[in-house]
Scaffold this motif. Structure first.
Motif, PDB file in Angstrom:
ATOM      1  N   ASN A  57      22.558 -24.763  84.968  1.00  0.00           N
ATOM      2  CA  ASN A  57      21.450 -25.992  84.873  1.00  0.00           C
ATOM      3  C   ASN A  57      22.396 -27.322  85.321  1.00  0.00           C
ATOM      4  O   ASN A  57      21.819 -28.030  86.213  1.00  0.00           O
ATOM      5  N   ILE A 128      22.159 -28.406  79.468  1.00  0.00           N
ATOM      6  CA  ILE A 128      22.000 -27.113  79.324  1.00  0.00           C
ATOM      7  C   ILE A 128      20.440 -26.933  79.691  1.00  0.00           C
ATOM      8  O   ILE A 128      19.653 -27.791  79.463  1.00  0.00           O
ATOM      9  N   VAL A 157      16.212 -31.823  83.674  1.00  0.00           N
ATOM     10  CA  VAL A 157      16.108 -30.864  84.570  1.00  0.00           C
ATOM     11  C   VAL A 157      15.928 -29.379  83.755  1.00  0.00           C
ATOM     12  O   VAL A 157      16.745 -29.142  83.075  1.00  0.00           O
ATOM     13  N   ILE A 159      14.742 -28.040  81.366  1.00  0.00           N
ATOM     14  CA  ILE A 159      14.053 -28.531  79.863  1.00  0.00           C
ATOM     15  C   ILE A 159      15.172 -29.299  79.392  1.00  0.00           C
ATOM     16  O   ILE A 159      16.320 -29.539  79.803  1.00  0.00           O
TER      17      ILE A 159
HETATM   18  K   LIG Z   1      18.540 -29.864  80.868  1.00  0.00           K
END
Ligand SMILES: [K+]
Ligand SMILES: NC(=O)C1=CN([C@@H]2O[C@H](COP(=O)(O)OP(=O)(O)OC[C@H]3O[C@@H](n4cnc5c(N)ncnc54)[C@H](OP(=O)(O)O)[C@@H]3O)[C@@H](O)[C@H]2O)[C@@H](O)CC1
Length: 273
Positions: A57, A128, A157, A159
């Motif tokens: 991520n 994350i 980004v 979630i």
């Molecule tokens: K994220």
């Protein structure tokens, strides 16, 4: 549109990278697609802080940062976690960003984080994604709470960091996003009452996954208005109300007639006799 669990998304990414052969291209596609959406939400006048973690991520975050930086955005990256923990693909994209003369601050503990955290009004959250495990640890926990407290605009980004991807409750703390740009397909937790509000407005970006790969790993689809309309039989302009069959609705109970009333109303509205 398909809806995926974290495990399904990993399988879909893996097949796309290994069997189809996208390899490292997938992360580049992801970051660029997310950056493209961000240009519609945030203007070049706003200084942006991109918070990245050490997992993939965070790699997306580095691609987003480079893409926006190269088209004239005022960007800085704050990497939360040690360089030694960066996954190889993330390290690669970090180096590209640095080679483009981008600025990276590294915060390895909550104290350093407090120090670099001043005036962060517009934040891109790439700490994350779907790789969350158990309760949030430091220094990520401090990063999340500072961002939630200080930032006026947060774009996550994939979630919001700290949120589970699947069904389940929030374990400790998560980013409360204004917008989320999710990669490839909506995640389950976007539709669960206890987690859906964390996403803010969400959007999905396509990054090169083929529909047959989604079909191979998931059978959960989102019923959109367009999809629903496709299931409706076509009616001739000249059709009589009796031309398309009759409906019979059986159900109801003395003190709870709501479902029955709604079913009848829907049938009448869609043209049943
Ligand atoms: K994220
Ligand atoms: N090439 C690809 O694969 C593609 C992947 N894609 C992208 O990758 C994402 C998935 O990447 P991923 O699997 O690396 O996991 P990710 O979400 O970065 O999380 C791992 C990081 O989080 C940390 N961490 C975890 N739990 C924690 C906790 N409780 N408390 C604190 N820290 C915690 C963990 O730290 P560690 O446990 O190592 O200390 C590590 O740093 C996916 O969402 C999508 O954005 C797309 O670009 C498409 C191509």
């Amino acid at each position: 549109m398909f809806i995926v669990t974290a495990k399904e998304m990993y399988d879909i990414d893996h097949y796309t990278m290994q069997t189809i052969g996208y390899g490292n291209l997938l992360m580049e596609n992801a970051g660029r697609a997310v950056a493209e959406k961000i240009t519609k939400i945030i203007s070049k006048e706003e200084p942006i802080s991109v918070f990245v973690g050490t997992g993939h991520n965070g790699g997306d975050g580095y691609v987003v940062a480079r893409t926006l930086w190269n088209i004239g955005y005022d960007i800085e990256v704050i990497q939360v976690g040690e360089n030694e923990k960066l996954k190889p693909e993330v390290r690669f994209h970090k180096q590209l960003f640095i080679n483009c003369r981008g600025t990276v601050h590294v915060a390895v503990d909550d104290e350093t984080l407090q120090h670099v955290f001043t005036n962060k009004k517009v934040v891109i959250d790439a700490l994350i994604g779907i790789g969350l495990t158990e309760n949030i640890r430091e220094p990520i926990a401090t990063a999340i709470s500072l961002i939630n407290k200080e930032a006026e605009m947060i774009v996550s980004v994939d979630i919001p960091s700290g949120l589970p991807s699947d069904e389940g409750n929030l374990s400790s703390i998560a980013i409360q996003a204004h917008h989320t740009i999710t990669i490839g397909a909506p995640k389950m937790s976007m539709f669960i009452p206890s987690t859906e509000d964390f996403y803010g407005n969400w959007d999905v970006v396509s990054i090169g996954h083929s529909p047959f790969v989604f079909e191979k790993y998931t059978n959960r689809i989102m019923i959109t208005k367009e999809l629903f309309q496709q299931t409706m039989p076509r009616r001739k302009k000249s059709a009589h109300k009796g031309d398309h069959g009759r409906g019979l609705i059986i159900g109801g109970c003395d003190n709870m007639p709501g479902a029955l009333a709604m079913a009848v109303k829907a049938a009448l509205k869609t043209g049943r006799d």
